[in-house]
Enzyme design. Sequence first.
Site, PDB file in Angstrom:
ATOM      1  N   ASN A 318       0.847  -1.195   0.000  1.00 19.62           N
ATOM      2  CA  ASN A 318       0.000   0.000   0.000  1.00 19.62           C
ATOM      3  C   ASN A 318       0.887   1.252   0.000  1.00 19.62           C
ATOM      4  O   ASN A 318       0.789   2.114   0.884  1.00 19.62           O
ATOM      5  CB  ASN A 318      -0.943  -0.015   1.205  1.00 19.62           C
ATOM      6  CG  ASN A 318      -2.211   0.788   0.936  1.00 19.62           C
ATOM      7  OD1 ASN A 318      -2.329   1.490  -0.077  1.00 19.62           O
ATOM      8  ND2 ASN A 318      -3.167   0.709   1.848  1.00 19.62           N
ATOM      9  N   HIS A 349      -8.418   3.465   8.460  1.00 17.56           N
ATOM     10  CA  HIS A 349      -8.988   2.204   7.999  1.00 17.56           C
ATOM     11  C   HIS A 349     -10.386   1.975   8.563  1.00 17.56           C
ATOM     12  O   HIS A 349     -11.217   1.337   7.910  1.00 17.56           O
ATOM     13  CB  HIS A 349      -8.080   1.032   8.386  1.00 17.56           C
ATOM     14  CG  HIS A 349      -6.929   0.825   7.455  1.00 17.56           C
ATOM     15  ND1 HIS A 349      -5.712   1.437   7.644  1.00 17.56           N
ATOM     16  CD2 HIS A 349      -6.804   0.088   6.316  1.00 17.56           C
ATOM     17  CE1 HIS A 349      -4.888   1.074   6.667  1.00 17.56           C
ATOM     18  NE2 HIS A 349      -5.520   0.258   5.854  1.00 17.56           N
TER      19      HIS A 349
END
Length: 463
Positions: A318, A349
């Site tokens: 990521n 998140h």
Amino acid sequence: QINFVACQLFALLAAFWFRIYLGPSHASSAVRHAFATLFGIYFAVFCFGWYSIHLFVLVMMNYGIMNMASIPNIHRYSFVVAMGYLTLCHISRIYIFHYGILTTDFSGPLMIITQKITTLACQLHDGIGRQAEELTAEQNRLAIKTRPSLLEYLSYLLNFMSIIAGPCSNYKDYIAFIEGRHVHMKLLEVNWKQKGYDRLPDPSPTGAVMYKLCITLVSLILFLTLTKNFPMAYIIDKEFLDKTPFLSRLGYLYVVTQAAKPKYYFAWTLADAVNNAAGYGFSGVDERGTFRWDLLSNLNIWNIETATSFKMYIENWNIQTAAWLKRVCYDRAPWYPTALTFILSALWHGIYPGYYFTFLTGILITLAARAIRNNCRHYFLSSVPLKIAYDVVTWVVTQLAVCYTVAPFVMLAVEPTIKFYKSMYFHMHILSILVLLALPIRPQAHSIRKPQNQVVQNSVKSK
């Protein structure tokens, strides 16, 4: 999932068309901005229905902040509003849907838009509200000197190349792409006359796109054949725990973690290919003279699978989110940058407890790994056999540490997470604490840094 794949494949075709028929030599910047924006809005509505209103509300709220807030506070207000709105949406998911994932899960695009909003606000603050000598070299390069127009703003946040799955890119890079300066900016860094060229070459992204589509296809096949056959939940099954020795459970943990990766490889590589197909993502030329199209790449699979340190693994997984965390948090945190960055990552998140178990465990393991590397690594560099042995051991430990850390991220809830860590005897937590108690920790220059370019850069490199 079907809507996601359909939109991304249609976006891929639209991206090729956009590059060929609406390239900078065929259409004005305004037309390119308008097309990218309108198609992005259409994809959002098609994929998420009325839930897409959340994307548009957040975008317009922050446009108001960007134009009305004072420059010294613009990044703070934008950060609080964007992260606050995202968190409220995360809360609604966990309480309304009880750990389920919406069929029309709009949180992914909202997370990407939050990254872009905060990135834009910080870079605008750097360009207008700070002196050049206060900035790092990267902050200077990316600083924005004027507020964007409404069309530029909407295009940056809602363009069809990144509305569904990202990645987040820098505003100046995106504007240079729309205006047709993106590739030339990177090529000017290379002295082409010395290489025998009379003019700048015109690199095509087709080869890079085909290569990434092959990775996407392989990832899809692995997802369909492996992922569902090796569920993460099985590692806390009572019968499995009763009959399987500890070392075998560690081995199976590695297998199920590997089986969970292909869906991320698929989504991120396809998103990268979409941007490349539109002509966006050129990053320059490597030492062999090969054109590189990895400016927006979100992962380096080879480096992930061969990582010999927790840091190396994180840096190649990521990638664009890691860059965002560095630019909006790590480089700006007045103290404890590592801890604050992990906490922000968890909050971004969502609010599932498993995310916080993962990122808090990640802080502990990162600090322990850094202590081991700083205190022990140099003893193994004196000969090739010692270096190979060190790399093998650190590869095994790194891969198992990552598996141990990310399992709660998949499990989400508290009860299965605690059950999992009990079955693992909390061994990574205990080992990390013992390492931190036994080995001296070098003071972090970052926590006491002054706003000088070289000091900040050296601090980041030392980590």
